[in-house]
Design a protein around this motif. Structure first.
Motif, mmCIF file in Angstrom:
data_model
loop_
_atom_site.group_PDB
_atom_site.id
_atom_site.type_symbol
_atom_site.label_atom_id
_atom_site.label_comp_id
_atom_site.label_asym_id
_atom_site.label_seq_id
_atom_site.Cartn_x
_atom_site.Cartn_y
_atom_site.Cartn_z
ATOM 1 N N UNK A 85 -7.368 82.954 109.280
ATOM 2 C CA UNK A 85 -7.726 84.357 109.514
ATOM 3 C C UNK A 85 -8.751 84.799 108.475
ATOM 4 N N UNK A 86 -10.054 84.638 108.748
ATOM 5 C CA UNK A 86 -11.073 84.950 107.733
ATOM 6 C C UNK A 86 -11.002 86.371 107.175
ATOM 7 N N UNK A 87 -10.874 87.429 108.004
ATOM 8 C CA UNK A 87 -10.820 88.781 107.423
ATOM 9 C C UNK A 87 -9.631 88.980 106.478
ATOM 10 N N UNK A 88 -8.450 88.479 106.884
ATOM 11 C CA UNK A 88 -7.271 88.641 106.034
ATOM 12 C C UNK A 88 -7.415 87.842 104.744
ATOM 13 N N UNK A 89 -7.920 86.614 104.860
ATOM 14 C CA UNK A 89 -8.103 85.787 103.670
ATOM 15 C C UNK A 89 -9.132 86.408 102.730
ATOM 16 N N UNK A 90 -10.176 86.998 103.296
ATOM 17 C CA UNK A 90 -11.177 87.677 102.476
ATOM 18 C C UNK A 90 -10.549 88.850 101.726
ATOM 19 N N UNK A 91 -9.681 89.598 102.398
ATOM 20 C CA UNK A 91 -9.022 90.735 101.743
ATOM 21 C C UNK A 91 -8.186 90.281 100.558
ATOM 22 N N UNK A 92 -7.441 89.191 100.743
ATOM 23 C CA UNK A 92 -6.609 88.696 99.645
ATOM 24 C C UNK A 92 -7.476 88.191 98.505
ATOM 25 N N UNK A 93 -8.558 87.502 98.843
ATOM 26 C CA UNK A 93 -9.460 86.994 97.796
ATOM 27 C C UNK A 93 -10.104 88.143 97.008
ATOM 28 N N UNK A 94 -10.472 89.209 97.689
ATOM 29 C CA UNK A 94 -11.036 90.360 96.967
ATOM 30 C C UNK A 94 -9.986 90.976 96.041
ATOM 31 N N UNK A 95 -8.744 91.007 96.495
ATOM 32 C CA UNK A 95 -7.676 91.524 95.632
ATOM 33 C C UNK A 95 -7.533 90.655 94.385
ATOM 34 N N UNK A 96 -7.606 89.344 94.554
ATOM 35 C CA UNK A 96 -7.560 88.450 93.400
ATOM 36 C C UNK A 96 -8.706 88.756 92.441
ATOM 37 N N UNK A 97 -9.900 88.893 92.976
ATOM 38 C CA UNK A 97 -11.065 89.151 92.122
ATOM 39 C C UNK A 97 -10.938 90.494 91.408
ATOM 40 N N UNK A 98 -10.443 91.485 92.124
ATOM 41 C CA UNK A 98 -10.258 92.803 91.491
ATOM 42 C C UNK A 98 -9.270 92.711 90.331
ATOM 43 N N UNK A 99 -8.168 91.992 90.545
ATOM 44 C CA UNK A 99 -7.145 91.874 89.512
ATOM 45 C C UNK A 99 -7.665 91.105 88.300
ATOM 46 N N UNK A 120 -11.516 82.620 92.937
ATOM 47 C CA UNK A 120 -12.196 82.522 91.638
ATOM 48 C C UNK A 120 -13.455 81.674 91.690
ATOM 49 N N UNK A 121 -13.701 81.058 92.816
ATOM 50 C CA UNK A 121 -14.857 80.181 92.930
ATOM 51 C C UNK A 121 -16.141 80.994 92.726
ATOM 52 N N UNK A 122 -16.998 80.518 91.852
ATOM 53 C CA UNK A 122 -18.259 81.192 91.593
ATOM 54 C C UNK A 122 -18.193 82.270 90.526
ATOM 55 N N UNK A 123 -17.016 82.561 89.982
ATOM 56 C CA UNK A 123 -16.903 83.587 88.949
ATOM 57 C C UNK A 123 -17.311 83.073 87.570
ATOM 58 N N UNK A 165 -11.539 74.390 106.115
ATOM 59 C CA UNK A 165 -12.773 74.509 105.333
ATOM 60 C C UNK A 165 -13.740 75.499 105.975
ATOM 61 N N UNK A 166 -13.759 75.548 107.306
ATOM 62 C CA UNK A 166 -14.636 76.510 107.999
ATOM 63 C C UNK A 166 -14.242 77.944 107.645
ATOM 64 N N UNK A 167 -12.945 78.236 107.684
ATOM 65 C CA UNK A 167 -12.474 79.581 107.332
ATOM 66 C C UNK A 167 -12.754 79.868 105.858
ATOM 67 N N UNK A 168 -12.441 78.903 105.000
ATOM 68 C CA UNK A 168 -12.666 79.106 103.563
ATOM 69 C C UNK A 168 -14.136 79.379 103.274
ATOM 70 N N UNK A 169 -15.015 78.662 103.931
ATOM 71 C CA UNK A 169 -16.446 78.842 103.656
ATOM 72 C C UNK A 169 -16.989 80.147 104.229
ATOM 73 N N UNK A 170 -16.384 80.654 105.298
ATOM 74 C CA UNK A 170 -16.750 81.997 105.764
ATOM 75 C C UNK A 170 -16.425 83.032 104.680
ATOM 76 N N UNK A 171 -15.246 82.889 104.077
ATOM 77 C CA UNK A 171 -14.841 83.818 103.026
ATOM 78 C C UNK A 171 -15.764 83.683 101.817
ATOM 79 N N UNK A 172 -16.046 82.460 101.429
ATOM 80 C CA UNK A 172 -16.915 82.235 100.266
ATOM 81 C C UNK A 172 -18.319 82.775 100.503
ATOM 82 N N UNK A 173 -18.806 82.688 101.723
ATOM 83 C CA UNK A 173 -20.124 83.252 102.042
ATOM 84 C C UNK A 173 -20.119 84.758 101.811
ATOM 85 N N UNK A 177 -20.137 83.066 96.973
ATOM 86 C CA UNK A 177 -19.708 81.934 96.151
ATOM 87 C C UNK A 177 -20.092 80.622 96.824
ATOM 88 N N UNK A 178 -20.215 79.544 96.063
ATOM 89 C CA UNK A 178 -20.592 78.257 96.642
ATOM 90 C C UNK A 178 -19.523 77.730 97.587
#
Length: 397
Positions: A85-99, A120-123, A165-173, A177-178
């Motif tokens: 679920x790219x949108x949901x995974x992106x939301x969680x990743x943004x929460x991680x970055x914010x924290x 944290x990839x690319x930070x 990997x396809x979902x993860x790379x959508x989020x990273x884009x 992040x790389x």
């Protein structure tokens, strides 16, 4: 002085904190600071509070993914935690970055935290992955199946990895992040330090790894008081949600032994129903050092830290795995000859199987041989080794 974030996202029980707390204490002794971002807060006050650490709730996937088959691989495990679920995974990743931004940390120490690794990839934050054998499978394409003792269709394994990997790379884009090139980039993404021993690896065919040895000292625990009845001392650490808990407690009570059982959060009814003059139940964690020195045998679910503690003390184990990770580990321990693995489905045979295993002198012999091989092993050395690797992250490259 640097601020380290110790991060735990997936998995349960004390093992994750049991690995991280001693390392955090050693880093603090060296002048650094540590904060914890963790999956479960229930035991935080009891386990982290006495050491004066601060802790925060990890951003987690709490959705339900329906109609997925039993996972064959780590990629399929990730599908259960947002990696479909790219949108949901992106939301969680943004929460991680914010924290991470709010906490202003200098370095990250992960323990089974794939979404945090992705976020944290690319930070540009230095990272280390403190793992057991399960969390980071040996490198291959596709990765080896979880049930490595069974054949698995390579086409399905590859397809699942591509989907994740396809979902993860959508989020990273979206995060700028790389991209990842393999599922291992999600499971680890940094140097791996294995807090275990090669013989206790979930994957027995791993060619090499940075094995520092098990860390199982939570830093505290209740004093051990064995029931007076019974010369043989049997320790059990069981989970309250184990499906065959009551049949197992009943079988333990039938042993001609002094039995001490730790069941975190067990109901008062269960304690009252199964306590006897030869069996005592504690809801609180017990001093693991006292337990492993004093017991003759341990009954466990196959959590790596407690099993390692017992084997290093030369004590055989009876293993009742609850889930796949524990089943993988139990097979490796059983191959050493120091354990017997008993499935939950055999609940009706627990009394007979326990009595037979307790009487099997070869189990104790193999456990003593294992302990003799690692006679010089000290947890303190492993803790210092991990702390050294953490500090090495801070050195400009």
């Amino acid at each position: 002085m640097a601020r380290f974030a110790f991060i735990w996202e997936l998995g349960g029980a004390y093992g994750h904190l049991g690995r991280m707390i001693p390392v955090a204490r050693e880093l603090r002794r060296r002048g650094h600071e540590a904060v914890f971002i963790i999956r479960e807060l229930v035991e935080a006050e009891r386990l982290l509070g006495p050491h004066g650490f601060s802790w925060y709730q990890a951003p987690l996937w709490i959705g339900r993914v329906m109609k997925l088959p039993d996972p064959l691989s780590h990629a399929e495990l990730l599908m259960q935690f947002g990696f479909l679920d790219p949108p949901a995974l992106l939301s969680i990743c943004r929460a991680w970055r914010n924290l991470l931004g709010l906490l202003k940390v200098d370095a990250l120490v992960f323990d089974y935290s794939p979404t945090a690794v992705l976020a944290s990839r690319g930070l540009g934050l230095p990272q280390l992955n403190l793992a057991n054998g399960f969390q980071v499978p040996p490198a291959a394409r596709p990765l080896p199946p979880l049930r490595w003792w069974q054949k698995a269709p390579a086409a399905r394994l590859l397809d699942s990895e591509q989907q994740v990997m396809h979902v993860a790379n959508q989020v990273l884009y979206e995060l700028g992040a790389p991209p990842v090139e393999s599922v291992l980039d999600i499971l680890s993404g940094s140097p791996d330090v294995f807090a275990t021993l090669p013989e206790l690896d979930h994957y027995p065919d791993r060619a090499s790894g940075d094995f520092v040895g098990p860390i199982f000292d939570l830093g505290r625990g209740e004093a051990v008081r064995w029931p007076a009845k019974g010369a043989l001392k049997v320790f059990a650490y069981l989970k309250p949600d184990y499906g065959a808990l009551e049949p197992l407690l009943a079988a333990l009570r039938q042993l001609d032994a002094s039995v001490l059982v730790h069941v975190p959060g067990v109901s008062r009814r269960t304690v009252e129903s199964f306590s006897a003059d030869n069996l005592a139940i504690s809801r609180q964690p017990l001093d693991i050092e006292q337990v492993r020195r004093g017991c003759d045998l341990a009954v466990l679910h196959a959590g790596i830290s407690t099993v390692a503690a017992m084997l290093l003390a030369g004590k055989p184990v009876l293993l009742f795995p609850q889930q796949l990770e524990q089943t993988m580990f139990a097979r490796s321990v059983e191959a050493l000859g120091a354990a017997v693995v008993i499935p939950e489905a055999a609940a009706g045979q627990f009394p007979r199987l326990l009595k037979r295993a307790v009487a099997d002198a070869s189990l104790a012999d193999k456990a003593r041989q294992f302990a003799a091989k690692y006679e010089g092993y000290e947890q303190a050395q492993a803790i210092r080794a991990v702390a050294d690797r953490c500090e090495a992250l801070l050195v400009p490259r």
